[in-house]
Design a protein around this motif. Structure first.
Motif, PDB file in Angstrom:
ATOM      1  N   SER A 192      11.718 -46.753 -49.220  1.00  0.00           N
ATOM      2  CA  SER A 192      11.490 -46.426 -50.217  1.00  0.00           C
ATOM      3  C   SER A 192      10.703 -46.208 -50.894  1.00  0.00           C
ATOM      4  CB  SER A 192      12.035 -47.847 -50.145  1.00  0.00           C
ATOM      5  OG  SER A 192      13.867 -47.506 -49.684  1.00  0.00           O
ATOM      6  N   ILE A 193      10.196 -45.234 -51.109  1.00  0.00           N
ATOM      7  CA  ILE A 193       8.398 -44.866 -51.812  1.00  0.00           C
ATOM      8  C   ILE A 193       9.019 -44.741 -53.095  1.00  0.00           C
ATOM      9  CG2 ILE A 193       6.631 -44.254 -51.651  1.00  0.00           C
ATOM     10  CD1 ILE A 193       7.400 -44.079 -48.331  1.00  0.00           C
ATOM     11  N   GLU A 194       8.125 -44.912 -53.597  1.00  0.00           N
ATOM     12  CA  GLU A 194       8.559 -44.577 -55.215  1.00  0.00           C
ATOM     13  C   GLU A 194       7.462 -42.902 -55.232  1.00  0.00           C
ATOM     14  OE1 GLU A 194       7.059 -47.866 -57.807  1.00  0.00           O
ATOM     15  OE2 GLU A 194       8.499 -49.140 -57.197  1.00  0.00           O
ATOM     16  N   ILE A 195       8.307 -42.447 -55.847  1.00  0.00           N
ATOM     17  CA  ILE A 195       7.864 -41.293 -56.152  1.00  0.00           C
ATOM     18  C   ILE A 195       7.915 -40.391 -57.299  1.00  0.00           C
ATOM     19  CG2 ILE A 195       8.006 -38.638 -55.175  1.00  0.00           C
ATOM     20  CD1 ILE A 195       8.257 -39.837 -52.824  1.00  0.00           C
ATOM     21  N   PRO A 196       6.606 -40.121 -58.367  1.00  0.00           N
ATOM     22  CA  PRO A 196       6.911 -39.909 -59.729  1.00  0.00           C
ATOM     23  C   PRO A 196       7.583 -38.275 -59.010  1.00  0.00           C
ATOM     24  CG  PRO A 196       4.574 -39.359 -59.050  1.00  0.00           C
ATOM     25  CD  PRO A 196       5.407 -40.508 -57.682  1.00  0.00           C
ATOM     26  N   SER A 197       8.079 -37.846 -59.742  1.00  0.00           N
ATOM     27  CA  SER A 197       9.051 -36.791 -60.346  1.00  0.00           C
ATOM     28  C   SER A 197       7.526 -34.962 -60.343  1.00  0.00           C
ATOM     29  CB  SER A 197      10.234 -36.074 -61.426  1.00  0.00           C
ATOM     30  OG  SER A 197       9.376 -36.279 -62.487  1.00  0.00           O
ATOM     31  N   SER A 198       6.513 -36.223 -61.129  1.00  0.00           N
ATOM     32  CA  SER A 198       5.209 -34.832 -60.992  1.00  0.00           C
ATOM     33  C   SER A 198       4.927 -34.121 -60.026  1.00  0.00           C
ATOM     34  CB  SER A 198       5.146 -35.355 -62.374  1.00  0.00           C
ATOM     35  OG  SER A 198       4.251 -36.942 -62.206  1.00  0.00           O
ATOM     36  N   LEU A 199       4.554 -35.314 -59.243  1.00  0.00           N
ATOM     37  CA  LEU A 199       3.868 -35.869 -57.832  1.00  0.00           C
ATOM     38  C   LEU A 199       2.196 -35.873 -58.330  1.00  0.00           C
ATOM     39  CD1 LEU A 199       5.044 -32.734 -56.099  1.00  0.00           C
ATOM     40  CD2 LEU A 199       6.050 -34.895 -56.124  1.00  0.00           C
ATOM     41  N   ALA A 200       2.198 -35.797 -59.803  1.00  0.00           N
ATOM     42  CA  ALA A 200       0.348 -36.133 -60.135  1.00  0.00           C
ATOM     43  C   ALA A 200      -0.235 -36.920 -59.053  1.00  0.00           C
ATOM     44  CB  ALA A 200       0.459 -36.817 -61.024  1.00  0.00           C
ATOM     45  N   PRO A 201       0.288 -37.870 -58.151  1.00  0.00           N
ATOM     46  CA  PRO A 201      -0.751 -38.396 -57.803  1.00  0.00           C
ATOM     47  C   PRO A 201      -1.398 -37.296 -56.776  1.00  0.00           C
ATOM     48  CG  PRO A 201       0.520 -40.122 -58.138  1.00  0.00           C
ATOM     49  CD  PRO A 201       1.207 -38.668 -58.132  1.00  0.00           C
ATOM     50  N   LEU A 202      -0.347 -36.213 -56.372  1.00  0.00           N
ATOM     51  CA  LEU A 202      -1.117 -35.328 -55.388  1.00  0.00           C
ATOM     52  C   LEU A 202      -1.894 -34.713 -55.491  1.00  0.00           C
ATOM     53  CD1 LEU A 202       2.306 -35.119 -52.895  1.00  0.00           C
ATOM     54  CD2 LEU A 202       0.331 -37.255 -53.007  1.00  0.00           C
ATOM     55  N   PHE A 203      -2.233 -33.961 -56.966  1.00  0.00           N
ATOM     56  CA  PHE A 203      -2.387 -33.466 -57.756  1.00  0.00           C
ATOM     57  C   PHE A 203      -3.947 -32.474 -56.765  1.00  0.00           C
ATOM     58  CE2 PHE A 203      -0.262 -32.956 -62.186  1.00  0.00           C
ATOM     59  CZ  PHE A 203       0.465 -32.189 -61.445  1.00  0.00           C
ATOM     60  N   ASN A 204      -4.447 -33.308 -56.697  1.00  0.00           N
ATOM     61  CA  ASN A 204      -6.278 -32.722 -55.735  1.00  0.00           C
ATOM     62  C   ASN A 204      -5.530 -32.344 -54.315  1.00  0.00           C
ATOM     63  OD1 ASN A 204      -5.316 -35.812 -55.799  1.00  0.00           O
ATOM     64  ND2 ASN A 204      -7.778 -35.802 -54.668  1.00  0.00           N
ATOM     65  N   LEU A 205      -4.750 -32.674 -53.969  1.00  0.00           N
ATOM     66  CA  LEU A 205      -4.874 -32.681 -52.115  1.00  0.00           C
ATOM     67  C   LEU A 205      -4.491 -30.782 -52.237  1.00  0.00           C
ATOM     68  CD1 LEU A 205      -2.169 -35.270 -51.186  1.00  0.00           C
ATOM     69  CD2 LEU A 205      -4.804 -35.299 -51.246  1.00  0.00           C
ATOM     70  N   SER A 206      -5.173 -30.138 -52.320  1.00  0.00           N
ATOM     71  CA  SER A 206      -5.805 -28.686 -52.236  1.00  0.00           C
ATOM     72  C   SER A 206      -4.911 -28.292 -51.242  1.00  0.00           C
ATOM     73  CB  SER A 206      -7.405 -28.351 -53.473  1.00  0.00           C
ATOM     74  OG  SER A 206      -8.292 -28.657 -51.615  1.00  0.00           O
ATOM     75  N   LYS A 207      -5.024 -28.493 -50.365  1.00  0.00           N
ATOM     76  CA  LYS A 207      -4.912 -28.118 -48.985  1.00  0.00           C
ATOM     77  C   LYS A 207      -3.403 -28.331 -48.786  1.00  0.00           C
ATOM     78  CE  LYS A 207      -9.462 -28.033 -47.088  1.00  0.00           C
ATOM     79  NZ  LYS A 207     -10.168 -28.260 -45.344  1.00  0.00           N
ATOM     80  N   LEU A 208      -2.561 -29.184 -49.623  1.00  0.00           N
ATOM     81  CA  LEU A 208      -1.234 -29.755 -49.511  1.00  0.00           C
ATOM     82  C   LEU A 208      -0.400 -28.401 -49.308  1.00  0.00           C
ATOM     83  CD1 LEU A 208       0.147 -32.071 -48.254  1.00  0.00           C
ATOM     84  CD2 LEU A 208       1.275 -32.393 -50.619  1.00  0.00           C
ATOM     85  N   GLN A 209       0.943 -28.288 -48.043  1.00  0.00           N
ATOM     86  CA  GLN A 209       2.019 -26.884 -48.303  1.00  0.00           C
ATOM     87  C   GLN A 209       2.826 -27.469 -47.796  1.00  0.00           C
ATOM     88  OE1 GLN A 209       0.055 -24.444 -44.675  1.00  0.00           O
ATOM     89  NE2 GLN A 209      -1.523 -23.797 -45.977  1.00  0.00           N
TER      90      GLN A 209
END
Length: 1081
Positions: free
Chosen positions: A462-479
């Motif tokens: 039940s985790i809240e996730i914005p459709s923009s994924l903006a909180p994860l923008f700085n995770l440059s290695k995320l695949q």
């Protein structure tokens, strides 16, 4: 000086492998083209075999210096293309002779049964993979003796069985790896018994897993002195005596004696059988039974780095890991709660890097404090655990963690803020925590500092996730992001430090998440996407994001099901050969399907564009998609005909619920792999093609609601062993049912609303048939007695035919029946009393679900409506609604006798209709036991007596009729459901009185207004009726004659119109009916 060093570097790089040949050798290119017909799948991916440099062809690798072929990958991972070759095929080895430098050859999954020209050999071949060729059998071993240069031989799942003589491989002196898993080998013959003949001295890897070997195998393993890896997983090892035999293998580094089911072997009973494999680094004891001495017996394995005790079964209540004090070098430990281990002692392993725990209860205050000493721990996996708040907080102390997985655990709390301190994390998995409502909740802002993160899994929380994924923008290695079944929300107004993401994703999955606002524009910056699933998200009618296809050339799967997308479907400007699955179903896309879809998306295996508003015709270019297996264009507005050219490999072809017309093209005869063919709800016409009988794999044939005519072809009997679902309803099919219709696997038959005639001679002894719908035809004869053999039958619909005779008592054998409709026939006799105990209360067998059976890629979910009369109105029921319906309809026949009195297993019936028969006797009081009944119709019979007052207990009854019988007495009290029934429910019963009838009752219940001479004919005097009828027809012409006589103007107009009408009819007959030859010229 530095300059000359650089020059020498370039020279050496050129001399030692830096030179790349410009093309392959012509002789090898010609040889590859000779192989091409035997491996038709090689063009499915990559560069097709044909023109150009053959070193770049799919499955071909060449030497960078000589340009000669060194590796061939001809494996095919789906053997369906060879299904029509029941005996396999033989490969001519001489075809590979031109490849003088060939070192690796992969022929797996090719349905090869043997070799031709075994005298030819390749003296440089080092790796040969023949796995998953089940037809090879034991005879393959002599053919392999000539491959003397082999170092690796794979014969997994090759049909080897019984005792095999591996001494036939003695000539393979250089063999280092031998894989014989997944066969049925019981012994290895004489190889290990004749030491003087042993020539496999260099063998280092032996895989004998998933066979039928017993303990006798161990006594001869000493003949392999250089063996480093031994895999005996899932064999028939049932005793503990083999420990000493294993100790002979002093060089062994990897040992797997695991078992996927409970194995009663005990690897150690005491120190005299202690494992003394000093070089052993990996030990897998999964699925075995052991006692406490096993741990101390492993103490001498000082070099052990990996130990698996998962799914093991302890003989004592508790085993302490402190029994392993000597395993100081242990790096990987796998444990499950089948063994009650004292986890507090886990910190005795100072170099432990990987810890896997399943089915434990962790106390954070006791355990996590001890785990702080595990400074080397990098990977922690917890599955099916009972966690406390302190436990999860304690994970944050493991700052060196690179992988953290908490799966299916009993935990229901907010995401800990301290997760932000795990800056070394590369993989975080908190998925599938939806069991017993145990979920993580919170938002993903805590992950913004995890700059090393590569993969994030958050499914089913039940985790809240914005459709923009903006909180994860700085995770440059995320695949990779997998966050299905969470709470996505529209965050367009939120402010963030970064406007565009720094990551380049490969996979994203956010399905079933809710209202996403606009389609996430952050994906517009992605260029490496391979898998995208944004299905079941409300994107508020956004246009189809064709830029996803345009920007991501590596895209393999795109799933946008039910995403509220609209507008036209647009293709990328260039071809996307990597895209294999495209699903845009259940949106509001419109316009034509682009004609060039086959050229732009040539490698699709699945194309689903159903449930949209596409118009126009089916593009011809779809026929060029040679890899296409599933095509679903149903529920659109497509018109035109079915294309004459379709992909040969189609398994599913669904174009139902469109506006297609024309006949079925004969070119479809070649679709031999077809599993599901659905052409229903169109305007197709012509006969049912006889060549459908050649589709030997066909499981579902659906052609309902078209204009097909003619008889059912006898050739369909060729599908008796494969066909499971048949729907030809609502057509103009005539003739009789073919007597060869046996269909041993058939589960559902719909042939209603046709013109079939004759008796039922099909479907005998079918143990799987669930639905038999032959209603609304012209079938005759008796209902056959063998119908009682259809043990799985749930729905039986034979209404609106011309059946006669009695209701067979054999129907009482069908204990799964929920619906019987034999109304509107000519059935006679009495109602079998046992029929009242037939209707089942169990609806578990009544639904045709996706789990009933499945095809190669998926399964077919039936949604076929069944017509049934309820509450005096015919309705169509389908899907899960049908599972709640149960009833019997015997109306409109010639049945006699009384209604049976017993309703023992009948309590949950919904509909009971015995109307329009000649039933006599009273209404049974036992009907009041039908507590769930909603529709009861006993009208138009000869029932007598009173209406039982116990019927007032039927609280769900919404339709009730006993009209036109010989009932007497008072009507039931107007309370409960009976307060809603009007006069029509009781009319036609001359001796019945009380509300809502207009006749009042006396105190003793008799009618006060009943005529003394009332008869069964009713209250109308028929003689008076006939006299008045004749008199009215005499008076009317006389009145007309009198009026014309009195008024001359009306009389003149009357005769004028009569004469004009007469002349008009006369000339019409001359012009249109009489032969032209009667006219004079």
């Amino acid at each position: 000086m530095e300059y000359w060093k650089l020059v020498w570097v370039f020279v050496l790089a050129f001399l030692f492998g830096g030179y790349q040949s410009e093309g392959c050798w012509e002789i090898e290119k010609a040889a590859l083209l000779q192989l091409k017909p035997f491996f038709p799948h090689i063009n499915d991916e990559g560069i097709s075999w044909g023109k150009g440099n053959c070193c770049r062809w799919n499955g071909v690798e060449c030497s960078t210096s000589t340009g000669r072929v060194t590796r061939l990958f001809l494996e095919y991972r789906s053997v369906e293309v060879y299904n029509n070759i029941s005996q396999g095929w033989y490969l001519n080895i001489s075809l590979f002779l031109p490849f003088h430098e060939l070192k690796s050859l992969d022929l797996g999954n090719s349905y090869i049964a043997g070799f031709i020209d075994n005298h030819s050999f390749m003296n440089k071949l080092e790796i040969l993979d023949l796995s998953n060729n089940k037809l090879l059998g034991n005879n393959i071993l002599p053919y392999l003796a000539e491959f003397t240069s082999l170092k690796t031989l794979l014969l997994d799942n090759c049909g080897l069985q019984g005792s095999i003589d591996i001494s036939e491989l003695n000539s393979l002196k250089n063999l280092k790896e031998l894989h014989l898993s997944d066969n049925q080998i019981e012994s290895l013959g004489s190889l290990f018994q004749r030491k003087r003949q042993l020539r496999l001295a260099k063998l280092e890897v032996l895989d004998l897993s998933f066979n039928y070997l017993n303990n006798s195998i161990f006594s001869s393993l000493a003949a392999l002195p250089h063996l480093k890896s031994l895999n005996l997983e899932s064999n028939l090892l049932i005793q503990s005596t083999y420990i000493q035999d294993l100790n002979v293998l002093s060089n062994l580094e990897k040992l797997n004696i695991s078992y996927y089911r409970m194995n009663d072997s005990v690897p150690s009973q005491g120190n005299e059988r202690e494992l003394k494999l000093m070089n052993l680094e990996e030990l897998n004891l999964r699925g075995n039974v052991f006692n406490s001495s096993i741990l101390s017996s492993l103490g001498s394995l000082s070099n052990l780095k990996s130990l698996s005790l998962s799914h093991t079964y302890a003989m004592e209540e508790s085993i302490d890991v402190r029994g392993l004090p000597a395993l100081k070098n242990l790096e990987k430990l796998y444990l499950t709660g089948k063994v009650n281990l004292q986890l507090q002692s886990l910190d005795i392993f100072p170099y432990l890097k990987t810890l896997f725990l399943k089915s434990f209860s962790l106390d954070g205050t006791i355990i996590i404090q001890r785990w702080r000493n595990m400074t080397s721990l990098e990977e922690l996996t917890l599955i099916d655990l009972s966690l406390t708040s302190n436990t999860v907080q304690g994970f944050c102390e493991l700052r060196q963690l690179q992988t953290l997985a908490i799966i299916n655990s009993e935990w229901n709390a907010r995401l800990p803020e301290c997760f932000s301190e795990l800056i070394s994390l590369k993989h975080l998995d908190l998925s599938f925590n939806d069991l017993s409502s145990n979920k993580f909740f919170g938002d993903i802002s805590h992950f913004r500092s995890l700059t090393s993160l590569l993969k994030l899994r958050l499914r089913n929380n039940s985790i809240e996730i914005p459709s923009s994924l903006a909180p994860l923008f700085n995770l440059s290695k995320l695949q990779n992001i997998y966050a299905d079944n969470n709470m996505i929300y529209n965050a367009e107004t939120e402010m963030h430090s970064l406007d565009t993401p720094t990551f380049q994703l490969r996979s994203i999955s956010l399905s079933f998440c809710g209202d996403g606002g606009s389609f996430p524009q952050s994906l517009n910056h992605q260029h490496d996407l391979e898998h995208v699933d944004l299905s079941n998200i409300n994107f508020k009618g956004d246009q189809f994001p064709n830029w996803l296809l345009e920007n991501n050339k590596k895209l393999e799967r795109l799933n946008l099901v039910n995403s509220s997308l609209s507008g036209h479907f647009l293709l990328p400007s260039t071809s996307r050969r990597g895209l294999s699955r495209l699903d845009v179903s259940s949106n509001t896309l419109d316009g034509n399907i682009p004609n060039e879809i086959g050229a732009k998306l040539p490698s699709l295996e699945l194309l689903n564009m159903s449930n949209n508003f596409f118009t126009g015709g089916i593009p011809i270019s779809i026929g060029d998609m040679i890899s296409l297996q599933q095509l679903d264009l149903s529920n659109n507005k497509l018109s035109g005909g079915i294309p004459r050219h379709l992909p040969m490999g189609l398994f599913t072809f669904d174009v139902s619920n469109n506006q297609l017309f024309g006949d079925i093209p004969s070119s479809m005869e070649n679709l031999s792999l077809m599993l599901t063919l659905d052409l229903s709800n169109n305007t197709l016409f012509g006969g049912i093609p006889s060549w459908i009988g050649k589709m030997s794999n066909l499981q579902e044939l659906v052609m309902a609601n078209n204009h097909f005519e003619g008889p059912i072809p006898m050739e369909l009997c060729n599908l008796n062993s494969s066909l499971k679902f048949l729907d030809l309803s609502a057509n103009n099919i005539s003739g009789s049912l073919p007597s060869c219709f046996i269909f041993s696997s058939l589960t559902h038959v719909y042939l209603s609303r046709n013109k079939l005639k004759g008796p039922i001679t099909s479907f005998l002894n079918n143990n799987y048939l669930v639905t038999l719908d032959l209603s609304n035809n012209h079938l005759t004869g008796n209902i056959p007695n063998w119908i009682g053999n259809l043990s799985a039958l749930v729905y039986l619909l034979l209404d609106n035919n011309h059946f006669e005779g009695g209701i067979p008592v054999q129907l009482c054998k069908l204990n799964r029946l929920r619906l019987i409709d034999v109304s509107n026939n000519n059935l006679s006799g009495t109602i079998p009393p046992c029929l009242m105990n037939t209707i089942s209360n169990d609806s578990s067998h009544a639904y045709y679900s996706d789990d009933d059976y499945s095809g190669y890629i998926g399964s077919f979910s039936a949604d076929v409506p069944i017509e049934f009369t309820m509450k005096s109105i015919s309705y169509f029921y389908k899907g899960r609604v049908l599972t709640y319906l149960s009833g019997i309809d015997l109306s409109c026949n010639k049945l006699t006798g009384e209604i049976p009195l017993q309703f023992q297993n009948f309590r949950y019936i919904i509909v009971l209709n015995f109307s329009h028969n000649s039933l006599i006797g009273p209404i049974p009081q036992a009907i009041s036991d039908l507590s769930r009944i909603e529709s009861l119709d006993l009208s138009h019979n000869h029932l007598s007596g009173n209406i039982p007052s116990q019927l007032l207990r039927l609280h769900f009854l919404s339709f009730f009729s006993v009209a036109y019988n010989n009932l007497s007495g008072t009507t039931p009290q107007r309370s409960g459901q009976f307060a809603t029934f009007e006069e029509s429910s009781y009319g036609g019963n001359p001796f019945l009185c009380g509300e809502p009838l207009p006749k009042n009752c006396s105190t003793d219940g008799s009618s006060l207004s009943m005529p003394r001479n009332a008869t069964d004919e009713g209250f109308i005097d028929m003689k008076v009726f006939y006299a008045s009828f004749v008199g009215s027809y005499i008076v009317m012409p006389l009145c007309i004659a009198i009026v014309l006589y009195i008024n001359p103007y009306w009389r003149q107009a009357w005769f004028y119109h009569v004469e004009a009408a007469t002349m008009s009819c006369y000339y019409f007959v001359l012009d249109h009916i009489l032969p032209i030859g009667n006219y004079p010229y």
